[in-house]
Design a protein around this motif. Structure first.
Motif, PDB file in Angstrom:
ATOM      1  N   LYS A 191       8.093 -17.976  38.892  1.00 12.25           N
ATOM      2  CA  LYS A 191       8.020 -17.783  40.343  1.00 12.25           C
ATOM      3  C   LYS A 191       9.123 -16.850  40.831  1.00 12.25           C
ATOM      4  N   SER A 192      10.334 -17.003  40.293  1.00  9.77           N
ATOM      5  CA  SER A 192      11.425 -16.133  40.735  1.00  9.77           C
ATOM      6  C   SER A 192      11.162 -14.689  40.319  1.00  9.77           C
ATOM      7  N   LEU A 193      10.559 -14.496  39.145  1.00  6.48           N
ATOM      8  CA  LEU A 193      10.198 -13.145  38.734  1.00  6.48           C
ATOM      9  C   LEU A 193       9.154 -12.559  39.674  1.00  6.48           C
ATOM     10  N   ALA A 194       8.149 -13.372  40.025  1.00 12.43           N
ATOM     11  CA  ALA A 194       7.107 -12.902  40.945  1.00 12.43           C
ATOM     12  C   ALA A 194       7.701 -12.567  42.306  1.00 12.43           C
ATOM     13  N   GLU A 195       8.661 -13.368  42.753  1.00 15.31           N
ATOM     14  CA  GLU A 195       9.287 -13.107  44.049  1.00 15.31           C
ATOM     15  C   GLU A 195      10.083 -11.800  44.023  1.00 15.31           C
ATOM     16  N   GLY A 244       4.927 -22.230  38.950  1.00 15.82           N
ATOM     17  CA  GLY A 244       5.892 -21.178  38.667  1.00 15.82           C
ATOM     18  C   GLY A 244       7.177 -21.635  38.018  1.00 15.82           C
ATOM     19  N   THR A 245       7.209 -22.871  37.483  1.00 13.41           N
ATOM     20  CA  THR A 245       8.453 -23.364  36.886  1.00 13.41           C
ATOM     21  C   THR A 245       8.608 -22.971  35.420  1.00 13.41           C
ATOM     22  N   GLN A 246       7.638 -22.252  34.872  1.00 14.36           N
ATOM     23  CA  GLN A 246       7.779 -21.776  33.492  1.00 14.36           C
ATOM     24  C   GLN A 246       9.024 -20.899  33.398  1.00 14.36           C
ATOM     25  N   ARG A 247       9.815 -21.145  32.383  1.00 14.96           N
ATOM     26  CA  ARG A 247      11.064 -20.390  32.248  1.00 14.96           C
ATOM     27  C   ARG A 247      10.936 -19.400  31.110  1.00 14.96           C
ATOM     28  N   TRP A 248      11.249 -18.162  31.393  1.00 17.24           N
ATOM     29  CA  TRP A 248      11.183 -17.089  30.398  1.00 17.24           C
ATOM     30  C   TRP A 248      12.585 -16.627  30.029  1.00 17.24           C
ATOM     31  N   PRO A 249      12.949 -16.680  28.761  1.00 16.14           N
ATOM     32  CA  PRO A 249      14.205 -16.061  28.344  1.00 16.14           C
ATOM     33  C   PRO A 249      14.045 -14.541  28.341  1.00 16.14           C
ATOM     34  N   ALA A 250      15.123 -13.843  28.185  1.00 15.43           N
ATOM     35  CA  ALA A 250      15.078 -12.374  28.213  1.00 15.43           C
ATOM     36  C   ALA A 250      16.201 -11.807  27.363  1.00 15.43           C
ATOM     37  N   VAL A 251      16.073 -10.514  27.041  1.00 13.00           N
ATOM     38  CA  VAL A 251      17.118  -9.829  26.288  1.00 13.00           C
ATOM     39  C   VAL A 251      17.015  -8.335  26.555  1.00 13.00           C
ATOM     40  N   ASN A 252      18.148  -7.671  26.540  1.00 16.49           N
ATOM     41  CA  ASN A 252      18.169  -6.218  26.609  1.00 16.49           C
ATOM     42  C   ASN A 252      17.733  -5.647  25.264  1.00 16.49           C
ATOM     43  N   ARG A 253      16.965  -4.567  25.296  1.00 17.98           N
ATOM     44  CA  ARG A 253      16.456  -3.970  24.051  1.00 17.98           C
ATOM     45  C   ARG A 253      17.576  -3.597  23.092  1.00 17.98           C
ATOM     46  N   LEU A 254      18.692  -3.123  23.608  1.00 14.73           N
ATOM     47  CA  LEU A 254      19.792  -2.689  22.752  1.00 14.73           C
ATOM     48  C   LEU A 254      20.413  -3.863  22.003  1.00 14.73           C
ATOM     49  N   ASP A 255      20.504  -5.011  22.672  1.00 12.44           N
ATOM     50  CA  ASP A 255      21.015  -6.205  22.010  1.00 12.44           C
ATOM     51  C   ASP A 255      20.040  -6.694  20.945  1.00 12.44           C
ATOM     52  N   ALA A 256      18.746  -6.630  21.246  1.00 13.66           N
ATOM     53  CA  ALA A 256      17.738  -7.030  20.267  1.00 13.66           C
ATOM     54  C   ALA A 256      17.813  -6.134  19.030  1.00 13.66           C
ATOM     55  N   ALA A 257      17.959  -4.847  19.238  1.00 16.17           N
ATOM     56  CA  ALA A 257      18.059  -3.912  18.117  1.00 16.17           C
ATOM     57  C   ALA A 257      19.251  -4.240  17.235  1.00 16.17           C
ATOM     58  N   ARG A 258      20.359  -4.579  17.860  1.00 11.32           N
ATOM     59  CA  ARG A 258      21.561  -4.904  17.090  1.00 11.32           C
ATOM     60  C   ARG A 258      21.339  -6.152  16.240  1.00 11.32           C
TER      61      ARG A 258
END
Length: 286
Positions: A229-233, A189-203
């Motif tokens: 793992k933290s997302l699953a938790e 579970g140590t895979q790290r996923w970046p993320a973004v809010n859709r509104l920021d991506a659109a901009r």
């Protein structure tokens, strides 16, 4: 500017279209259904019927516009190879229609999977493994800078989120937990996923359309990443189900992609610090 947007009613397109219109652009949106056409029209755009397999509709949209934003992808994970082939043909078709025009062509790619360090826009696209074909499509778009096209690639992270909407690949985890009664992660579970809010991506897509130099790569990332793992938790806590490690095969082709990202991290240079903020220019490392 009149902008041809593929995937105009999709998860990203549905926020890119109003972002463009609010900035004074006109939108010609590719749609596959009456429902999608109604949504694009309601947002202020003009619908154009077709899809990635209808190459004539792509040529029509590109030739009638001053720029193109390519967001469409099948997202049929049971037929991922077919979806990747469709994307490749669409990119080549749009490129042929835009060649020598100097028009902007912004393509939605994926943040690369790079083991051992925080990746940046300087890292090459992932071109092997289950989603490697999408990396090849992004590389093709970047080479169009040599063909008189102001091409750029906005690399999206797996979780693209907004309250009340879908959550990118995290939606797959949520659906699996609801179906199986277990909130699962792959390996340790140590895979790290970046993320973004859709509104920021659109901009960021709009900014790339307006300002990006030919051959530019941009990371649409506002968060370097939470571990799988933290997302699953978190999902397990909300759904009140147990959290367990499972083999990649549990998630099919997506699981094989998960397995490749063990120990990987992702950087951002261009980020929004919340909806409504223009992405900045920050390089970070761990």
């Amino acid at each position: 500017m009149r902008v041809f947007v593929t995937g105009a009613s999709g998860s990203i397109g549905s926020v890119v279209v109003p972002e463009l219109i609010a900035a004074g652009h006109e939108v010609l949106g590719l749609v596959r259904s009456d429902t999608a056409a109604t949504a694009v029209a309601a947002a202020g755009g003009t619908p154009l019927r077709g899809d990635l397999t209808d190459l004539d509709s792509l040529r029509t949209g590109a030739t009638q516009a001053d720029g193109v934003i390519n967001l469409a992808f099948s997202n049929d994970w049971d037929n991922l190879e077919a979806g990747i082939d469709e994307e490749a043909r669409a990119v080549h078709t749009l490129a042929a229609a835009l060649a020598g025009s100097g028009k902007p062509f912004v393509h939605a790619g994926l943040t690369p999977m790079v083991p051992g360090h925080t990746s940046t826009e300087d890292d090459p696209d992932t071109t092997d493994g289950p989603v490697g074909g999408r990396g090849h499509a992004s590389q093709t778009v970047l080479t169009l800078a040599d063909q008189g096209i102001r091409s750029s690639v906005v690399r999206l992270p797996r979780p693209v989120h907004q309250r009340g909407s879908q959550y990118g690949f995290c939606s797959v985890l949520i659906a699996a937990a609801q179906k199986t009664g277990v909130s699962a992660y792959v390996g340790d579970g140590t895979q790290r996923w970046p993320a973004v809010n859709r509104l920021d991506a659109a901009r960021l897509f709009r900014i790339a359309l307006e300002d990006a130099a030919p051959g530019t790569v941009l990371h649409a990332v506002a968060d370097e990443g939470d571990t799988m793992k933290s997302l699953a938790e978190t999902i397990g806590g909300v759904l009140a189900v147990p959290v367990e490690s499972v083999p990649p095969e549990r998630f099919g082709v997506i699981g094989r992609a998960f397995a490749r990202t063990v120990g990987q991290t992702f950087a951002r240079r261009h980020r929004g610090s919340g909806p409504g903020r223009r992405p900045g220019s920050t390089r970070s490392a761990r």
